[in-house]
Design an enzyme around this catalytic site. Structure first.
Site, short mmCIF file in Angstrom:
data_model
loop_
_atom_site.label_atom_id
_atom_site.label_comp_id
_atom_site.label_asym_id
_atom_site.label_seq_id
_atom_site.Cartn_x
_atom_site.Cartn_y
_atom_site.Cartn_z
CB ALA A 1 -15.05 5.61 10.10
CE LYS B 1 -3.30 -3.05 9.86
NZ LYS B 1 -3.77 -2.18 8.78
CB ALA C 1 -11.80 1.35 2.39
CE LYS D 1 -3.68 0.01 2.74
NZ LYS D 1 -4.76 0.29 3.73
CB THR E 1 -9.84 5.96 3.97
OG1 THR E 1 -8.70 6.06 4.84
CG2 THR E 1 -9.92 4.55 3.41
N GLY F 1 -20.84 -2.20 4.61
CA GLY F 1 -20.18 -1.60 5.77
C GLY F 1 -20.27 -0.08 5.68
CG ASP G 1 -6.28 -1.57 11.38
OD1 ASP G 1 -6.21 -1.10 10.23
OD2 ASP G 1 -6.69 -2.72 11.61
P1 NAI Z 1 -15.62 0.90 10.94
O1 NAI Z 1 -15.44 -0.09 12.02
O2 NAI Z 1 -15.90 2.32 11.27
O3 NAI Z 1 -16.79 0.41 9.97
C1 NAI Z 1 -16.98 -0.92 9.58
C2 NAI Z 1 -18.50 -1.12 9.41
O4 NAI Z 1 -18.70 -2.42 8.85
C3 NAI Z 1 -19.26 -1.08 10.72
O5 NAI Z 1 -20.38 -0.22 10.57
C4 NAI Z 1 -19.67 -2.52 10.96
O6 NAI Z 1 -20.90 -2.65 11.64
C5 NAI Z 1 -19.79 -3.02 9.52
N1 NAI Z 1 -19.68 -4.46 9.35
C6 NAI Z 1 -18.90 -5.36 10.00
N2 NAI Z 1 -19.08 -6.59 9.51
C7 NAI Z 1 -19.98 -6.48 8.51
C8 NAI Z 1 -20.57 -7.39 7.60
N3 NAI Z 1 -20.26 -8.70 7.62
N4 NAI Z 1 -21.47 -6.93 6.71
C9 NAI Z 1 -21.81 -5.63 6.68
N5 NAI Z 1 -21.28 -4.71 7.51
C10 NAI Z 1 -20.38 -5.14 8.41
O7 NAI Z 1 -14.30 0.79 10.01
P2 NAI Z 1 -13.77 1.84 8.95
O8 NAI Z 1 -12.75 2.72 9.56
O9 NAI Z 1 -14.91 2.43 8.22
O10 NAI Z 1 -12.96 0.88 7.96
C11 NAI Z 1 -13.64 0.02 7.06
C12 NAI Z 1 -12.65 -0.93 6.43
O11 NAI Z 1 -11.67 -0.21 5.70
C13 NAI Z 1 -11.89 -1.80 7.41
O12 NAI Z 1 -11.67 -3.06 6.82
C14 NAI Z 1 -10.56 -1.07 7.57
O13 NAI Z 1 -9.50 -1.95 7.93
C15 NAI Z 1 -10.36 -0.51 6.19
N6 NAI Z 1 -9.53 0.68 6.13
C16 NAI Z 1 -9.85 1.77 6.89
C17 NAI Z 1 -9.09 2.91 6.83
C18 NAI Z 1 -9.43 4.13 7.62
O14 NAI Z 1 -8.81 5.17 7.38
N7 NAI Z 1 -10.42 4.08 8.49
C19 NAI Z 1 -7.90 2.98 5.96
C20 NAI Z 1 -7.71 1.80 5.15
C21 NAI Z 1 -8.49 0.70 5.26
N1 PHE Z 2 -5.30 1.36 9.34
C1 PHE Z 2 -5.44 2.05 8.08
C2 PHE Z 2 -4.85 1.19 6.95
O1 PHE Z 2 -4.73 0.03 7.06
C3 PHE Z 2 -4.85 3.44 8.12
C4 PHE Z 2 -3.43 3.49 8.50
C5 PHE Z 2 -2.47 3.21 7.59
C6 PHE Z 2 -3.04 3.85 9.75
C7 PHE Z 2 -1.14 3.32 7.93
C8 PHE Z 2 -1.71 3.92 10.06
C9 PHE Z 2 -0.77 3.69 9.17
O2 PHE Z 2 -4.56 1.65 5.88
#
Ligand code: NAI
Ligand code: PHE
Length: 350
Positions: free
Chosen positions: A184, A79, A260, A67, A151, A181, A116
């Site tokens: 955020a 990680k 994402a 990435k 993101t 999902g 994360d």
């Molecule tokens: P979050 O925890 O805020 O949102 C995830 C959502 O998915 C929640 O609303 C949860 O209830 C829902 N969920 C869980 N299992 C599910 C399923 N089986 N079916 C439908 N919905 C389901 O997480 P966030 O921050 O929005 O991240 C989402 C994904 O993106 C994660 O996999 C994370 O690792 C990845 N990601 C996030 C980044 C960030 O900046 N927040 C950066 C890069 C990747």
């Molecule tokens: N956890 C997120 C990802 O997997 C955002 C993140 C990236 C946080 C790198 C810290 C460092 O991309």
């Protein structure tokens, strides 16, 4: 119990700590420092066995190497996983985080952490009390806060570039985007694609969250278990990893997959299944880089918000480049993206 996993891994170093007061296994996985300090979030989660947590960390850390390389950042990949018996709160959480901060600090900047799954900017503030290599603290503590909006912006440009490649125009009106999902990232993404004219269908295990968002964006809700077979133009996984598998890919009814969620492929070879299905898969580690770009650009490189946005917009160009390589070489988009990673790593070695 970890030997097989570590032997099969191509990374640099793993620090393992068993934290007796909380019953937590800590795994800090430094996959590569070839391009700079290894950077990647700290995941807090309950796993069946410690080796499952280590396996997750190993795989996620190698995705971070790719990435960060493909995003053009001077960062390697890492990680950390905190495998907790249950998600702690209050004083128990704070003291666990402080002990974990000591572990990260003992690496002297080899590994830079941030948020994360189940860790927040407020948790990064706690780590920052004992440790200097932390991204994504709250703005009040001198950090750049949540990376989720950046993101979502990156996923949005990735979707646009994918739509352009598949349909010849990046116009989103008349297209249907299924957002799995709506946390955020997914909730912001749903608003962005709606504003661009797409029809949105949302799914979340949190039914209330899904319903409220659907009302806000004038979209529809689908039950989480019905996501895979649903007809749409773009399927955007923004929930958990492993959703694209030998079982699910044959049942998809979409033209594009772009979201994402980290490690969307259950097995690396699953990328080949998209070639057979004529589905455009925008590799997760290319499309989800907006968050680390936000942190790296503002906090490490000292760039302006405008400079950060230029880097996020470039995700669209990279996605297009990936599709072009895949078309010309007749390889999967995952392998095409890996070519770009290998190129960046080779350039840095020179
Ligand atoms: P979050 O925890 O805020 O949102 C995830 C959502 O998915 C929640 O609303 C949860 O209830 C829902 N969920 C869980 N299992 C599910 C399923 N089986 N079916 C439908 N919905 C389901 O997480 P966030 O921050 O929005 O991240 C989402 C994904 O993106 C994660 O996999 C994370 O690792 C990845 N990601 C996030 C980044 C960030 O900046 N927040 C950066 C890069 C990747
Ligand atoms: N956890 C997120 C990802 O997997 C955002 C993140 C990236 C946080 C790198 C810290 C460092 O991309």
């Amino acid at each position: 119990m970890f030997d097989e996993l570590l032997r099969a891994w191509d990374g640099e170093e793993v620090v393992v700590r068993y934290d007796a007061p909380s019953g937590t296994w800590m795994f800090v996985c430094v996959h590569s420092t070839a391009l700079g300090p290894a950077a990647g979030g700290t995941r807090m989660k309950t796993y069946g066995r410690p080796r499952d947590a280590l396996a997750d960390g190993l795989r996620l850390s190698s995705s971070m190497t790719r990435k960060n390389a493909v995003a053009g950042l001077p960062l390697g990949g890492g990680k950390a996983v905190l495998s907790v018996p249950e998600i702690p709160n209050g004083e128990a959480r704070r003291s666990l985080l402080l002990r974990y901060a000591d572990v990260v600090e003992s690496l002297h900047g080899t590994y830079w952490t941030a948020c994360d799954m189940n860790t927040s900017p407020a948790d990064m503030d706690v780590l920052g009390e004992r440790c200097s290599s932390v991204f994504g603290k709250t703005e009040a503590h001198g950090g750049s806060g949540t990376s989720a909006p950046a993101t979502a912006d990156g996923v949005f440009v990735g979707i646009r570039a994918s739509v352009k490649h598949a349909f010849g125009t990046d116009e989103l009106s008349g297209r249907t985007v299924l957002v799995q999902g709506v946390g955020a990232v997914g909730s912001i993404l749903a608003r962005l694609v709606t504003d661009a004219g797409a029809r949105v269908i949302v799914a979340d295990v949190d039914e209330i969250r899904a319903k409220e968002l659907a009302v806000e964006v004038d979209g529809d809700v689908v039950a989480p278990e019905d996501v895979i077979g649903l007809e749409c133009d773009v399927f955007s996984p923004n929930a958990t990893g492993g959703v694209l598998s030998a079982e699910s890919i044959p049942r998809l009814r979409c033209r594009i997959v772009a979201g994402a969620a980290n490690n969307q492929l259950a097995e690396p070879d699953d990328a080949e299944r998209f070639v057979e299905r004529d589905i455009l898969y925008a590799p997760d580690y290319v499309v989800s880089a907006g968050g680390i770009i936000h942190l790296g650009s503002l906090e490490m490189l000292g760039e302006t918000v405008e400079e950060r946005d230029v880097r996020i917009a470039a995700i669209g160009q990279t996605v297009t480049e990936v599709f072009q390589i895949a078309d010309v070489e007749r390889i999967s988009t995952e392998r095409a993206a890996d070519r770009i990673v290998q190129q960046r790593l080779a350039e840095s070695a020179r």
